[in-house]
Design a protein around this motif. Structure first.
Motif, PDB file in Angstrom:
ATOM      1  N   LEU A  43      18.246  18.730  60.687  1.00 38.50           N
ATOM      2  CA  LEU A  43      18.133  19.224  59.324  1.00 38.50           C
ATOM      3  C   LEU A  43      16.656  19.238  58.967  1.00 38.50           C
ATOM      4  O   LEU A  43      16.001  18.190  58.957  1.00 38.50           O
ATOM      5  CB  LEU A  43      18.904  18.328  58.351  1.00 38.50           C
ATOM      6  CG  LEU A  43      18.715  18.635  56.862  1.00 38.50           C
ATOM      7  CD1 LEU A  43      19.296  19.997  56.507  1.00 38.50           C
ATOM      8  CD2 LEU A  43      19.346  17.539  56.002  1.00 38.50           C
ATOM      9  N   THR A  44      16.111  20.414  58.701  1.00 40.60           N
ATOM     10  CA  THR A  44      14.685  20.512  58.381  1.00 40.60           C
ATOM     11  C   THR A  44      14.465  20.164  56.910  1.00 40.60           C
ATOM     12  O   THR A  44      15.403  20.185  56.102  1.00 40.60           O
ATOM     13  CB  THR A  44      14.154  21.926  58.653  1.00 40.60           C
ATOM     14  OG1 THR A  44      14.669  22.823  57.641  1.00 40.60           O
ATOM     15  CG2 THR A  44      14.560  22.406  60.033  1.00 40.60           C
ATOM     16  N   ARG A  46      13.341  21.920  54.721  1.00 39.00           N
ATOM     17  CA  ARG A  46      13.635  23.091  53.891  1.00 39.00           C
ATOM     18  C   ARG A  46      15.126  23.447  53.903  1.00 39.00           C
ATOM     19  O   ARG A  46      15.537  24.511  53.436  1.00 39.00           O
ATOM     20  CB  ARG A  46      12.800  24.284  54.351  1.00 39.00           C
ATOM     21  CG  ARG A  46      11.305  23.982  54.314  1.00 39.00           C
ATOM     22  CD  ARG A  46      10.457  25.180  54.657  1.00 39.00           C
ATOM     23  NE  ARG A  46       9.050  24.796  54.756  1.00 39.00           N
ATOM     24  CZ  ARG A  46       8.245  24.613  53.723  1.00 39.00           C
ATOM     25  NH1 ARG A  46       8.706  24.770  52.491  1.00 39.00           N
ATOM     26  NH2 ARG A  46       6.978  24.261  53.902  1.00 39.00           N
ATOM     27  N   GLY A  47      15.934  22.559  54.504  1.00 38.16           N
ATOM     28  CA  GLY A  47      17.374  22.738  54.444  1.00 38.16           C
ATOM     29  C   GLY A  47      17.992  23.546  55.556  1.00 38.16           C
ATOM     30  O   GLY A  47      19.190  23.835  55.525  1.00 38.16           O
ATOM     31  N   ARG A  48      17.224  23.914  56.564  1.00 37.51           N
ATOM     32  CA  ARG A  48      17.782  24.664  57.682  1.00 37.51           C
ATOM     33  C   ARG A  48      18.489  23.712  58.638  1.00 37.51           C
ATOM     34  O   ARG A  48      18.002  22.611  58.908  1.00 37.51           O
ATOM     35  CB  ARG A  48      16.660  25.403  58.416  1.00 37.51           C
ATOM     36  CG  ARG A  48      17.148  26.279  59.564  1.00 37.51           C
ATOM     37  CD  ARG A  48      15.984  26.883  60.317  1.00 37.51           C
ATOM     38  NE  ARG A  48      16.420  27.635  61.477  1.00 37.51           N
ATOM     39  CZ  ARG A  48      15.668  27.905  62.525  1.00 37.51           C
ATOM     40  NH1 ARG A  48      14.409  27.471  62.558  1.00 37.51           N
ATOM     41  NH2 ARG A  48      16.145  28.601  63.538  1.00 37.51           N
ATOM     42  N   VAL A  49      19.654  24.121  59.127  1.00 36.58           N
ATOM     43  CA  VAL A  49      20.434  23.309  60.051  1.00 36.58           C
ATOM     44  C   VAL A  49      20.527  24.029  61.390  1.00 36.58           C
ATOM     45  O   VAL A  49      20.915  25.203  61.445  1.00 36.58           O
ATOM     46  CB  VAL A  49      21.853  23.039  59.504  1.00 36.58           C
ATOM     47  CG1 VAL A  49      22.667  22.232  60.516  1.00 36.58           C
ATOM     48  CG2 VAL A  49      21.782  22.314  58.169  1.00 36.58           C
ATOM     49  N   VAL A  50      20.184  23.344  62.465  1.00 38.48           N
ATOM     50  CA  VAL A  50      20.255  23.909  63.820  1.00 38.48           C
ATOM     51  C   VAL A  50      20.971  22.911  64.717  1.00 38.48           C
ATOM     52  O   VAL A  50      20.699  21.714  64.667  1.00 38.48           O
ATOM     53  CB  VAL A  50      18.844  24.202  64.385  1.00 38.48           C
ATOM     54  CG1 VAL A  50      18.931  24.707  65.826  1.00 38.48           C
ATOM     55  CG2 VAL A  50      18.123  25.224  63.514  1.00 38.48           C
ATOM     56  N   GLY A  51      21.895  23.407  65.528  1.00 35.44           N
ATOM     57  CA  GLY A  51      22.628  22.539  66.443  1.00 35.44           C
ATOM     58  C   GLY A  51      23.947  22.079  65.873  1.00 35.44           C
ATOM     59  O   GLY A  51      24.355  22.466  64.775  1.00 35.44           O
ATOM     60  N   SER A  52      24.629  21.216  66.629  1.00 35.58           N
ATOM     61  CA  SER A  52      25.949  20.747  66.230  1.00 35.58           C
ATOM     62  C   SER A  52      26.249  19.407  66.883  1.00 35.58           C
ATOM     63  O   SER A  52      25.844  19.157  68.021  1.00 35.58           O
ATOM     64  CB  SER A  52      27.015  21.768  66.633  1.00 35.58           C
ATOM     65  OG  SER A  52      28.313  21.290  66.394  1.00 35.58           O
ATOM     66  N   VAL A  53      26.968  18.537  66.162  1.00 39.60           N
ATOM     67  CA  VAL A  53      27.382  17.259  66.733  1.00 39.60           C
ATOM     68  C   VAL A  53      28.897  17.140  66.847  1.00 39.60           C
ATOM     69  O   VAL A  53      29.396  16.245  67.529  1.00 39.60           O
ATOM     70  CB  VAL A  53      26.839  16.060  65.934  1.00 39.60           C
ATOM     71  CG1 VAL A  53      25.323  15.981  66.041  1.00 39.60           C
ATOM     72  CG2 VAL A  53      27.280  16.109  64.481  1.00 39.60           C
ATOM     73  N   SER A  54      29.642  18.021  66.159  1.00 37.11           N
ATOM     74  CA  SER A  54      31.098  17.884  66.200  1.00 37.11           C
ATOM     75  C   SER A  54      31.847  19.192  66.127  1.00 37.11           C
ATOM     76  O   SER A  54      33.076  19.192  66.154  1.00 37.11           O
ATOM     77  CB  SER A  54      31.569  16.993  65.045  1.00 37.11           C
ATOM     78  OG  SER A  54      31.488  17.689  63.811  1.00 37.11           O
ATOM     79  N   ARG A  65      23.890  12.062  55.681  1.00 41.80           N
ATOM     80  CA  ARG A  65      23.136  10.953  56.272  1.00 41.80           C
ATOM     81  C   ARG A  65      21.745  11.410  56.718  1.00 41.80           C
ATOM     82  O   ARG A  65      20.775  10.649  56.611  1.00 41.80           O
ATOM     83  CB  ARG A  65      23.905  10.363  57.453  1.00 41.80           C
ATOM     84  CG  ARG A  65      25.238   9.705  57.051  1.00 41.80           C
ATOM     85  CD  ARG A  65      26.017   9.226  58.268  1.00 41.80           C
ATOM     86  NE  ARG A  65      27.336   8.738  57.900  1.00 41.80           N
ATOM     87  CZ  ARG A  65      27.592   7.493  57.531  1.00 41.80           C
ATOM     88  NH1 ARG A  65      26.623   6.596  57.495  1.00 41.80           N
ATOM     89  NH2 ARG A  65      28.817   7.130  57.206  1.00 41.80           N
ATOM     90  N   ALA A  66      21.656  12.644  57.209  1.00 48.99           N
ATOM     91  CA  ALA A  66      20.349  13.178  57.593  1.00 48.99           C
ATOM     92  C   ALA A  66      19.451  13.346  56.369  1.00 48.99           C
ATOM     93  O   ALA A  66      18.249  13.058  56.421  1.00 48.99           O
ATOM     94  CB  ALA A  66      20.527  14.511  58.318  1.00 48.99           C
ATOM     95  N   ARG A  67      20.026  13.804  55.260  1.00 52.30           N
ATOM     96  CA  ARG A  67      19.245  13.921  54.019  1.00 52.30           C
ATOM     97  C   ARG A  67      18.749  12.553  53.569  1.00 52.30           C
ATOM     98  O   ARG A  67      17.602  12.405  53.132  1.00 52.30           O
ATOM     99  CB  ARG A  67      20.091  14.567  52.924  1.00 52.30           C
ATOM    100  CG  ARG A  67      20.366  16.045  53.143  1.00 52.30           C
ATOM    101  CD  ARG A  67      21.005  16.677  51.914  1.00 52.30           C
ATOM    102  NE  ARG A  67      21.282  18.090  52.141  1.00 52.30           N
ATOM    103  CZ  ARG A  67      22.453  18.569  52.531  1.00 52.30           C
ATOM    104  NH1 ARG A  67      23.483  17.733  52.690  1.00 52.30           N
ATOM    105  NH2 ARG A  67      22.611  19.861  52.732  1.00 52.30           N
ATOM    106  N   ALA A  68      19.620  11.554  53.675  1.00 54.01           N
ATOM    107  CA  ALA A  68      19.219  10.202  53.292  1.00 54.01           C
ATOM    108  C   ALA A  68      18.093   9.687  54.179  1.00 54.01           C
ATOM    109  O   ALA A  68      17.149   9.044  53.697  1.00 54.01           O
ATOM    110  CB  ALA A  68      20.425   9.262  53.362  1.00 54.01           C
ATOM    111  N   ALA A  69      18.182   9.983  55.488  1.00 53.95           N
ATOM    112  CA  ALA A  69      17.134   9.537  56.413  1.00 53.95           C
ATOM    113  C   ALA A  69      15.797  10.186  56.078  1.00 53.95           C
ATOM    114  O   ALA A  69      14.739   9.555  56.172  1.00 53.95           O
ATOM    115  CB  ALA A  69      17.540   9.851  57.848  1.00 53.95           C
ATOM    116  N   ILE A  70      15.827  11.459  55.676  1.00 53.96           N
ATOM    117  CA  ILE A  70      14.598  12.140  55.280  1.00 53.96           C
ATOM    118  C   ILE A  70      13.984  11.479  54.052  1.00 53.96           C
ATOM    119  O   ILE A  70      12.767  11.284  53.970  1.00 53.96           O
ATOM    120  CB  ILE A  70      14.878  13.634  55.004  1.00 53.96           C
ATOM    121  CG1 ILE A  70      15.223  14.364  56.312  1.00 53.96           C
ATOM    122  CG2 ILE A  70      13.673  14.306  54.347  1.00 53.96           C
ATOM    123  CD1 ILE A  70      15.682  15.793  56.112  1.00 53.96           C
TER     124      ILE A  70
END
Length: 372
Positions: A43-44, A46-54, A65-70
């Motif tokens: 998750l960049t 600027r809100g761009r999402v690339v890839g997949s985990v599920s 959770r990624a937003r929280a980590a940022i």
């Protein structure tokens, strides 16, 4: 660039501008998990999402959770299992379990990212060891980047479990990623091997090769089409091939092997109907340590081919490795359908599958590989 390129390139682009991204990586799976270990999503800022985990079922929660980590700069690990009766519960409907490590990535948290990108761009194997748990809290999220000879990173010597480097290099040699646990020390480290894509060498510049090149590319193979006839062997006829080579097939394969560009993951398929081309090519291929060797042709063609190869000195055990006639029996006839059957046989050979209908058997959909 390797098959991991899009996620890591996106991550690096934000990193180079001194911004913070969130990186989520699958570090452990069990059962019928939708994505394998090492799958990643970024998750960049600027809100761009690339890839997949599920594949979608838990990614909304992972993104939060990624937003929280940022925002807070704190890595965390999350586990997802079978979803319950609540339609809004976060879970995996496939029946598996999935552990995901989410971390902030910027110049401070991941200074080693430039070395990772250098290796990926050069097509060189590289492994990243990331600390997921440690008695010393500040060690969590630390990385070590290593190749066959060197290692670097923020993981301090006193925080490095005994034998970690040797174990990580062993995993890298095999192209494997796994979670290592050191229970006596309360340490867990995820080793992510990033390796160049395996090669698929297709000999014979015809419609069957073009069809398999298209499928092979989606399977993350690096595709080469080779034929000695320049009029047929052109880039515009094989838009999905990474490389189109005009050369005598057996000579080209021998030189590639001598130069170290053929390994145990390489797939070789001959579409030639000319014994003068086919026999020396397959004789060379069956003498190499590769993942798969196949040859197109009828039963009658196979019988003549087998006799000629035995006369050329190919051993019976080597002959047993030849997939001829090539492909699984799917009943198809067109070039595209034949390519699907060949791709299916390559997948079955690679993963130990049997080609049976899943609806006709019991047990888990995915057979879990074990790492020794």
């Amino acid at each position: 660039m390797t098959r991991h390129g899009s996620v890591w390139t996106t991550l690096y682009e934000a990193w180079a501008t001194e911004e913070t991204s969130g990186l989520a990586t699958v570090v452990r799976t069990s059962g019928s998990a939708p994505r394998p270990v090492g799958s990643a999503m970024v998750l960049t800022p600027r809100g761009r999402v690339v890839g997949s985990v599920s594949g979608g079922c838990v990614e909304g929660d992972v993104l939060e959770r990624a937003r929280a980590a940022i925002l807070n700069g704190i890595p965390q690990e999350a586990s997802y299992g079978i979803s319950d009766d609540d339609a809004f519960a976060v879970g995996l409907t496939c029946g598996g379990t999935l552990d995901v490590f989410v971390e902030p990535v910027d110049l401070d948290t991941y200074p080693e990212l430039a070395k990772v990108m250098d290796s990926l761009r050069a097509g060189s194997p590289v492994a990243v060891a990331t600390v997921l748990a440690h008695p010393r809290a500040e060690a969590v999220g630390a990385h070590m980047v290593l190749d066959a000879e060197e290692s670097s990173g923020r993981l301090l010597p006193q925080d490095t479990p005994a034998g970690l480097l040797e174990r990580a290099r062993s995993l890298l040699r095999n192209g494997e990623s796994t979670l290592l646990s050191y229970d006596t020390e309360g340490v867990r480290v995820f080793v992510h091997s990033l390796t160049p894509p395996p090669r698929m060498l297709l000999f014979g510049a015809g419609e069957f090769a073009a069809a398999l090149a298209s499928i092979g590319r989606t399977m993350d193979y690096r595709i080469t089409v080779c034929d000695a006839r320049p009029v047929f062997t052109t880039a515009d006829r094989f838009p999905d091939a990474h490389q189109v080579v005009v050369a005598r097939p057996a000579e080209y394969l021998s030189q590639e092997a001598a130069d170290g560009r053929v390994d145990e993951r390489t797939v070789i398929v001959s579409f030639s109907h000319d014994p003068k081309v086919d026999i020396p090519l397959l004789e060379t291929a069956l003498g190499l340590d590769v993942a798969y060797v196949g040859a197109l042709g009828s039963r009658r063609t196979h019988q003549r081919r087998a006799a000629a190869l035995l006369d050329a000195g190919v051993s019976t055990p080597a002959m047993a490795r030849l997939a001829s006639p090539v492909g699984l029996d799917l009943g198809g006839r067109s070039a595209a359908e034949t390519a699907v059957s060949i791709a299916a046989e390559i997948i079955a050979t690679r993963h130990g599958g049997h080609g049976a209908r899943l609806s006709d058997r019991e047990g888990p959909v995915h057979v879990m590989a074990t790492v020794g």
